[in-house]
Design a protein around this motif. Sequence first.
Motif, mmCIF file in Angstrom:
data_model
loop_
_atom_site.group_PDB
_atom_site.id
_atom_site.type_symbol
_atom_site.label_atom_id
_atom_site.label_comp_id
_atom_site.label_asym_id
_atom_site.label_seq_id
_atom_site.Cartn_x
_atom_site.Cartn_y
_atom_site.Cartn_z
ATOM 1 N N LYS A 73 0.818 -1.216 0.000
ATOM 2 C CA LYS A 73 0.000 0.000 0.000
ATOM 3 C C LYS A 73 0.853 1.268 0.000
ATOM 4 N N TRP A 74 2.143 1.141 0.285
ATOM 5 C CA TRP A 74 3.028 2.299 0.344
ATOM 6 C C TRP A 74 3.224 2.901 -1.039
ATOM 7 N N ASN A 75 3.548 4.200 -1.067
ATOM 8 C CA ASN A 75 3.919 4.810 -2.340
ATOM 9 C C ASN A 75 5.354 4.419 -2.682
ATOM 10 N N ARG A 76 5.715 4.630 -3.908
ATOM 11 C CA ARG A 76 7.031 4.217 -4.416
ATOM 12 C C ARG A 76 8.177 4.812 -3.600
ATOM 13 N N GLN A 77 8.078 6.082 -3.238
ATOM 14 C CA GLN A 77 9.167 6.738 -2.516
ATOM 15 C C GLN A 77 9.414 6.090 -1.156
ATOM 16 N N TRP A 78 8.367 5.675 -0.470
ATOM 17 C CA TRP A 78 8.539 4.999 0.813
ATOM 18 C C TRP A 78 9.263 3.670 0.621
ATOM 19 N N LYS A 79 8.924 2.945 -0.449
ATOM 20 C CA LYS A 79 9.599 1.671 -0.729
ATOM 21 C C LYS A 79 11.074 1.909 -1.044
ATOM 22 N N ILE A 80 11.365 2.953 -1.794
ATOM 23 C CA ILE A 80 12.758 3.274 -2.110
ATOM 24 C C ILE A 80 13.521 3.608 -0.830
ATOM 25 N N LYS A 81 12.908 4.354 0.078
ATOM 26 C CA LYS A 81 13.560 4.673 1.356
ATOM 27 C C LYS A 81 13.834 3.401 2.156
ATOM 28 N N LEU A 82 12.890 2.474 2.164
ATOM 29 C CA LEU A 82 13.071 1.208 2.866
ATOM 30 C C LEU A 82 14.261 0.448 2.280
ATOM 31 N N ILE A 83 14.316 0.355 0.965
ATOM 32 C CA ILE A 83 15.428 -0.343 0.298
ATOM 33 C C ILE A 83 16.745 0.333 0.637
ATOM 34 N N GLU A 84 16.805 1.649 0.455
ATOM 35 C CA GLU A 84 18.074 2.369 0.598
ATOM 36 C C GLU A 84 18.541 2.502 2.044
ATOM 37 N N ALA A 85 17.645 2.313 3.010
ATOM 38 C CA ALA A 85 18.052 2.337 4.412
ATOM 39 C C ALA A 85 19.032 1.198 4.716
ATOM 40 N N GLY A 86 18.839 0.062 4.092
ATOM 41 C CA GLY A 86 19.717 -1.083 4.333
ATOM 42 C C GLY A 86 20.573 -1.481 3.151
ATOM 43 N N ASN A 87 20.277 -0.926 1.986
ATOM 44 C CA ASN A 87 20.968 -1.327 0.760
ATOM 45 C C ASN A 87 21.076 -0.108 -0.171
ATOM 46 N N PRO A 88 21.867 0.902 0.229
ATOM 47 C CA PRO A 88 21.899 2.166 -0.519
ATOM 48 C C PRO A 88 22.346 2.039 -1.972
ATOM 49 N N ASP A 89 23.113 1.013 -2.302
ATOM 50 C CA ASP A 89 23.595 0.838 -3.670
ATOM 51 C C ASP A 89 22.727 -0.131 -4.475
ATOM 52 N N TRP A 90 21.648 -0.597 -3.894
ATOM 53 C CA TRP A 90 20.748 -1.539 -4.547
ATOM 54 C C TRP A 90 21.489 -2.804 -4.993
ATOM 55 N N ASP A 91 22.406 -3.267 -4.153
ATOM 56 C CA ASP A 91 23.124 -4.508 -4.467
ATOM 57 C C ASP A 91 22.141 -5.663 -4.525
ATOM 58 N N ASP A 92 22.492 -6.692 -5.271
ATOM 59 C CA ASP A 92 21.657 -7.885 -5.363
ATOM 60 C C ASP A 92 21.943 -8.754 -4.143
ATOM 61 N N LEU A 93 21.046 -8.734 -3.181
ATOM 62 C CA LEU A 93 21.228 -9.468 -1.936
ATOM 63 C C LEU A 93 21.174 -10.977 -2.119
ATOM 64 N N ALA A 94 20.706 -11.435 -3.266
ATOM 65 C CA ALA A 94 20.659 -12.874 -3.544
ATOM 66 C C ALA A 94 22.066 -13.473 -3.607
ATOM 67 N N LEU A 95 23.065 -12.647 -3.881
ATOM 68 C CA LEU A 95 24.442 -13.149 -3.922
ATOM 69 C C LEU A 95 24.837 -13.707 -2.563
ATOM 70 N N GLY A 96 24.381 -13.084 -1.488
ATOM 71 C CA GLY A 96 24.660 -13.562 -0.142
ATOM 72 C C GLY A 96 23.898 -14.826 0.223
ATOM 73 N N LEU A 97 22.948 -15.216 -0.616
ATOM 74 C CA LEU A 97 22.169 -16.436 -0.406
ATOM 75 C C LEU A 97 22.618 -17.555 -1.343
ATOM 76 N N GLY A 98 23.769 -17.353 -2.002
ATOM 77 C CA GLY A 98 24.335 -18.405 -2.842
ATOM 78 C C GLY A 98 24.057 -18.303 -4.325
ATOM 79 N N PHE A 99 23.400 -17.237 -4.775
ATOM 80 C CA PHE A 99 23.112 -17.070 -6.194
ATOM 81 C C PHE A 99 24.277 -16.387 -6.901
ATOM 82 N N THR A 100 24.377 -16.595 -8.202
ATOM 83 C CA THR A 100 25.394 -15.922 -9.004
ATOM 84 C C THR A 100 24.880 -14.571 -9.458
ATOM 85 N N ALA A 101 25.800 -13.716 -9.847
ATOM 86 C CA ALA A 101 25.451 -12.360 -10.270
ATOM 87 C C ALA A 101 24.616 -12.390 -11.540
ATOM 88 N N LEU A 102 23.669 -11.466 -11.592
ATOM 89 C CA LEU A 102 22.876 -11.271 -12.796
ATOM 90 C C LEU A 102 23.695 -10.457 -13.799
#
Length: 108
Positions: A73-102
Motif C-alpha cells: 500500500k506504500w507509495n514508491r518513494q517509501w519503498k525506495i527509502k526502505l530499500i536504501e536504508a539497508g541497501n543504498p547501492d541496490w546490491d543484489d542481496l541474492a548473492l549472499g544467499l548463494g546465487f550468481t550475479a545477474l
Amino acid sequence: MKCEINPAVYILASRKNGTLYTDVTSDLVKRLYEHRNGLIDGFTSDYGVKRLVWFEAHGEMDSAILREKRIKKWNRQWKIKLIEAGNPDWDDLALGLGFTALPSLRGD
C-alpha cells in the motif's frame, strides 16, 4: 549450501530505481530461483524483475503477510527509502544467499 529464510517479505527490482515487486514467501531461496529462471509467469518475468534488493525474515507467516500487505500500500518513494536504508547501492542481496550475479544492466 542451503540457506533457509522462512517466511519472508521481499522486494525485487529490475535495476537501481527500476521496476519494483513486493511479495511474501515461505521459502525465499526457492522463490528467488523461480524468479531468476523465469519459472513464474506474470509481472516479474514480463518486466525482468529479478534483483533482490530488500527482504525481511519473519517468525510467523501471518506477520509476514501483514507486513507485505502494508508495504504494497506504500507509495514508491517509501519503498525506495526502505530499500536504501539497508541497501543504498541496490546490491543484489541474492548473492549472499548463494546465487550468481545477474548480467549487468544499464542504469545499475
